[in-house]
Write a protein that holds these residues in place. Structure first.
Motif, mmCIF file in Angstrom:
data_model
loop_
_atom_site.group_PDB
_atom_site.id
_atom_site.type_symbol
_atom_site.label_atom_id
_atom_site.label_comp_id
_atom_site.label_asym_id
_atom_site.label_seq_id
_atom_site.Cartn_x
_atom_site.Cartn_y
_atom_site.Cartn_z
ATOM 1 N N TYR A 89 14.864 -38.086 -31.789
ATOM 2 C CA TYR A 89 15.609 -37.010 -31.235
ATOM 3 C C TYR A 89 15.152 -36.128 -30.225
ATOM 4 C CZ TYR A 89 17.206 -37.790 -36.331
ATOM 5 O OH TYR A 89 17.383 -38.158 -37.419
ATOM 6 N N THR A 90 15.274 -35.058 -29.984
ATOM 7 C CA THR A 90 14.851 -34.264 -28.821
ATOM 8 C C THR A 90 13.839 -33.114 -29.080
ATOM 9 O OG1 THR A 90 16.688 -32.768 -29.017
ATOM 10 C CG2 THR A 90 16.992 -34.478 -27.813
ATOM 11 N N PHE A 91 13.176 -32.954 -28.034
ATOM 12 C CA PHE A 91 12.173 -31.927 -28.239
ATOM 13 C C PHE A 91 12.877 -30.657 -29.149
ATOM 14 C CE2 PHE A 91 9.380 -28.872 -25.681
ATOM 15 C CZ PHE A 91 8.141 -29.354 -26.352
ATOM 16 N N PHE A 92 12.000 -29.997 -29.950
ATOM 17 C CA PHE A 92 12.549 -28.785 -30.796
ATOM 18 C C PHE A 92 13.385 -29.355 -31.853
ATOM 19 C CE2 PHE A 92 10.655 -25.980 -27.501
ATOM 20 C CZ PHE A 92 10.186 -25.107 -28.449
ATOM 21 N N LYS A 93 13.971 -30.431 -31.990
ATOM 22 C CA LYS A 93 14.873 -31.094 -33.011
ATOM 23 C C LYS A 93 14.193 -30.518 -34.419
ATOM 24 C CE LYS A 93 17.895 -33.004 -35.337
ATOM 25 N NZ LYS A 93 19.458 -32.639 -35.594
ATOM 26 N N HIS B 4 13.122 -38.222 -22.218
ATOM 27 C CA HIS B 4 12.399 -37.057 -22.661
ATOM 28 C C HIS B 4 11.465 -36.422 -21.506
ATOM 29 C CE1 HIS B 4 13.603 -37.373 -26.836
ATOM 30 N NE2 HIS B 4 12.916 -38.400 -26.892
ATOM 31 N N ALA B 7 11.414 -32.630 -21.019
ATOM 32 C CA ALA B 7 10.947 -32.036 -22.050
ATOM 33 C C ALA B 7 9.254 -32.199 -22.079
ATOM 34 C CB ALA B 7 11.126 -32.213 -23.458
ATOM 35 N N TYR B 60 19.285 -31.998 -20.331
ATOM 36 C CA TYR B 60 18.339 -32.078 -21.644
ATOM 37 C C TYR B 60 18.742 -31.033 -22.428
ATOM 38 C CZ TYR B 60 14.429 -33.446 -24.634
ATOM 39 O OH TYR B 60 13.779 -34.039 -25.657
ATOM 40 N N VAL B 61 19.301 -31.321 -23.673
ATOM 41 C CA VAL B 61 19.507 -30.418 -24.806
ATOM 42 C C VAL B 61 18.433 -30.034 -25.544
ATOM 43 C CG1 VAL B 61 21.350 -29.474 -26.190
ATOM 44 C CG2 VAL B 61 22.102 -30.660 -24.167
ATOM 45 N N PHE B 62 17.914 -29.086 -25.768
ATOM 46 C CA PHE B 62 16.841 -29.098 -26.850
ATOM 47 C C PHE B 62 17.448 -28.834 -28.354
ATOM 48 C CE2 PHE B 62 14.774 -27.696 -22.908
ATOM 49 C CZ PHE B 62 13.571 -28.187 -23.163
ATOM 50 N N GLY B 63 16.785 -29.567 -29.272
ATOM 51 C CA GLY B 63 17.050 -29.369 -30.444
ATOM 52 C C GLY B 63 18.094 -30.189 -30.931
ATOM 53 N N ALA B 64 18.850 -31.058 -30.126
ATOM 54 C CA ALA B 64 20.159 -31.751 -30.493
ATOM 55 C C ALA B 64 19.795 -33.039 -30.766
ATOM 56 C CB ALA B 64 21.173 -31.803 -29.248
ATOM 57 N N ASP B 65 20.644 -33.780 -31.278
ATOM 58 C CA ASP B 65 20.337 -35.141 -31.705
ATOM 59 C C ASP B 65 19.959 -36.181 -30.673
ATOM 60 O OD1 ASP B 65 20.642 -34.735 -34.364
ATOM 61 O OD2 ASP B 65 22.536 -35.021 -34.648
ATOM 62 N N LYS B 66 20.798 -35.902 -29.715
ATOM 63 C CA LYS B 66 20.524 -36.691 -28.403
ATOM 64 C C LYS B 66 20.412 -35.655 -27.099
ATOM 65 C CE LYS B 66 20.861 -41.159 -29.511
ATOM 66 N NZ LYS B 66 19.929 -40.605 -30.640
ATOM 67 N N PRO B 67 19.655 -36.092 -26.152
ATOM 68 C CA PRO B 67 19.301 -34.965 -25.220
ATOM 69 C C PRO B 67 20.635 -34.762 -24.592
ATOM 70 C CG PRO B 67 17.747 -36.803 -24.997
ATOM 71 C CD PRO B 67 18.741 -37.365 -26.204
#
Lengths: 156, 517
Positions: A89-93, B4, B7, B60-67
């Motif tokens: 996933y992404t950072f912080f997910k 990534h 990040a 780059y979106v933090f905390g999402a399923d895909k960036p």
């Protein structure tokens, strides 16, 4: 500064404050508060203990306690939890939430409910790490002030 | 892993910063660790620039399923923190990582004798994180958070030599200036959030109308970022901070100043880009502020006796060139003929001057640090005849001094020439001031050269030797960059400067998150 009044009050209050601080950290994902606030409360309990004890006792105790290591551990743990998201996933997910992981991985119920501690995924972990970092940081600030003040008084 | 990258470029220096305090027992390992981490970030930032040139804006979106999921299902507005990296962000990231690397390398020998070095390197890496976050983020509140990180880490480093009273004073001064600036930024962000209910830069910039509240927010943002980038009349903290900070931190602190300059550009060009009528006025304000900054800075530098303080006033004066160049571009932003004719060139000059100035001013401040390292004083009147003892430092100083005075073929000439040419087209008086400033700069550096390096060898400096090798390497890297950027300005301009300029001009691209929504 260390009078009987302060000593007696500390005996009763300090455990309460420390428990309350831990409660705010652990329930950060359910109720108002969280790692920073809980850590600050916890540190204020430690500050009370520092003020109520003798200079030498405090000094010898905190020479052993690795406060700066705690700070690093807190920050690294937080970063580590954030990095878990790199696994697909992404950072912080938040990949632990609703995953069935035994600790804090329970399924979050919808609707009105009293709040279940075993939910939240990475959030409670992050709260705990932030709490460790904040309590170590604030305690070392209080400690520095305490030790410097006392030393100057001795020199007078 | 390549997606990534945005990040990782934050996560790796953060990781380095929190590991560094654990090397309390072996402080030289902390130094090597910091050099290693900063070297990795240099590579990452170059890769980032390559990706930006290849694919355009990176989100780059933090905390999402895909960036790249900007708008989660069912939402019309972005709700997550995101990084939005375009040409200018990547450009600033390269400057920041390069200077952190050079600074860490230089620090290895320069501060070896001090204590508490594990914290020094932790703060250096945190300062780098703050700068990188500021220049890469696409979220207003995130910008504030990283501004605070950079400000606090910077002020602790300014006051690092806390056994000197002046250093503590400078540290507190920097802390207060940062706190005031970031509080004003926070207030402005609060106004914008209250009005538009969102913190995303691109989203707000699409909604902005010039209501009274917006004007207040814009004024606060403009003033506080101008304050943090050391423009006249808020320049008073620069000389103190740059003079007292250990010379190895100077490069990073310079970049952190220009990260605020970047934020100023971002606010004027992107956040308030829809407000076409008054941007011309803002551009004029920026240009005049630039001219004032460069002229007042250089006149105050002329009378200084402390070598680092003199160079710090020159840092103020050089900031004026960047404000002038980009201000000229902002003035004609909505006039497409003038923009194509000279506005774009002016902005290229201003932005090219950022990296050029960072390189040669760091070089100069490092030579000043080398002088301090061997003589133990910064007073020019007490130095003399050091050219024979320190040949490499002298050569590096000559390169830096020639570059800052805008002599060809060094890099300062390339960017200053672009600024002269284009600001002349807007108003000849602007170019005249810029040239006079350049001449005065040359005059004051001739003074430094003559009093520190020339003259008969002094008896008290008989045992002085050249500074240790890591310091030499750091200085030589920058001196070579000065010459390379001066000899091949077209390569640098085409590869990294013009993408940055176009990123600032092309707002529509930024507002749509690079075409994602």
């Amino acid at each position: 500064m260390t009078t009987t009044i302060i000593k007696t009050t500390t005996k009763i209050l300090a455990p309460l404050i420390l428990v309350f601080g831990s409660y705010i950290i652990l329930h950060g994902h359910l109720t108002p508060g969280g790692g920073f606030q809980g850590g600050a409360v916890f540190a204020s309990g430690l500050a009370l203990l520092i003020v109520a004890n003798k200079y030498d006792a405090v000094k010898s105790l905190f020479e052993k306690a690795p406060l700066s290591v705690f700070e690093s551990i807190g920050a690294l743990g937080f970063l580590g939890m954030a990095c878990l998201g790199f696994a697909g996933y992404t950072f912080f997910k938040n990949i632990i939430a609703n995953s069935g992981f035994p600790l804090f991985g329970g399924k979050t119920p919808t609707g009105i409910n009293p709040g279940y501690l075993n939910t939240g995924g990475t959030l409670p972990y992050m709260n705990i790490f932030v709490g460790i970092k904040v309590l170590a940081g604030l305690t070392s600030i209080v400690l520095v002030f305490f030790l410097i003040m006392r030393r100057e008084r001795d020199e007078w | 892993m390549i997606e990534h990258l945005p990040a990782l470029i934050i996560a790796i220096p953060l990781f380095g910063a929190f590991i560094a305090p654990l090397f309390k027992k072996k402080q030289s390992i902390a130094a090597v660790w910091a050099i290693l981490i900063t070297a990795i970030t240099v590579i990452l930032s170059l890769m980032l620039m390559y990706q930006v040139r290849l694919h355009g804006i990176i989100v780059y979106v933090f905390g999402a399923d895909k960036p790249t999921i900007v708008l989660p299902s069912g939402y019309k507005v972005p709700i997550r923190i995101m990084f939005e990296i375009d040409g200018i962000g990547a450009f600033m990231a390269i400057s920041a990582t390069l200077m952190s690397f050079v600074g860490a390398l230089y620090s290895y020998s320069h501060v070896k004798a001090e204590s508490g070095l594990e914290k020094y390197y932790a703060l250096l890496l945190l300062l780098e994180v703050g700068i990188l976050g500021m220049v890469l983020t696409g979220d207003l509140f995130n910008l504030f958070v990283f501004l605070e990180i950079a400000g606090i880490a910077g002020s602790a480093l300014v006051g690092f030599r806390n056994y000197r009273g002046e250093a503590s004073e400078a540290g507190i001064k920097y802390l207060i200036v940062s706190a005031v600036a970031s509080l004003m930024v926070l207030f402005a962000i609060g106004i914008l959030y209250g009005e538009y209910g969102n913190l995303n830069l691109a989203y707000i910039s699409r909604q902005v109308s010039l209501s009274t509240l917006d004007m207040i927010a814009f004024g606060l943002l403009f003033a506080s970022f101008a304050m943090k980038c050391g423009s006249v009349p808020m320049h008073y903290w620069v000389p103190d901070a740059y003079t007292e900070v250990p010379a190895g931190i100077n490069p990073v602190l310079l970049v952190s100043t220009y990260a605020s300059l970047y934020a100023l550009f971002r606010v004027s060009f992107t956040l308030f880009a829809n407000v076409s009528i008054s941007l011309e006025r803002v551009g004029w304000i920026m240009s005049v502020l630039g001219v004032l900054t460069m002229f007042i800075g250089v006149t105050m530098a002329l009378v200084q006796k402390d070598v680092k303080r003199l160079m710090s006033y020159h840092a103020i004066s050089q900031t004026g060139y960047m404000l002038l160049g980009v201000g000229v571009g902002l003035t004609v932003l909505h006039n497409s003929d003038a923009l194509a004719e000279f506005g774009r060139t002016a902005m290229a000059g201003g932005i090219f001057h950022i990296i050029n100035h960072i390189i040669y001013k760091s070089l100069l401040l490092m030579t000043a640090g080398a002088l301090f390292y061997v003589t133990g004083t910064r007073n020019l009147n007490e130095m003399g005849g050091l050219a024979r003892k320190m040949p490499i430092t002298t050569l590096c100083f000559i390169v830096g001094a020639a570059a800052i005075s805008g002599l060809p073929p060094f890099n300062g000439f390339a960017s200053k020439f672009l600024i002269y040419e284009s600001s002349y087209r807007l108003n000849p008086l602007l170019a005249v001031f810029a040239m006079v400033t350049s001449i005065l700069t040359l005059a004051s550096f001739v003074k430094v050269f003559a009093s520190a390096f020339l003259g008969p060898p002094l008896e008290k400096f008989e045992n002085v030797r050249e500074v240790p090798r890591p310091m030499i390497v750091a200085m030589v890297i920058l001196a070579l960059l000065c010459i390379l950027f001066g000899l091949f300005p077209d390569v640098v301009l085409n590869k990294i400067v013009y993408p940055a300029v176009d990123a600032l001009i092309n707002v529509a691209q930024y507002q749509s998150w690079g075409g994602l929504a």
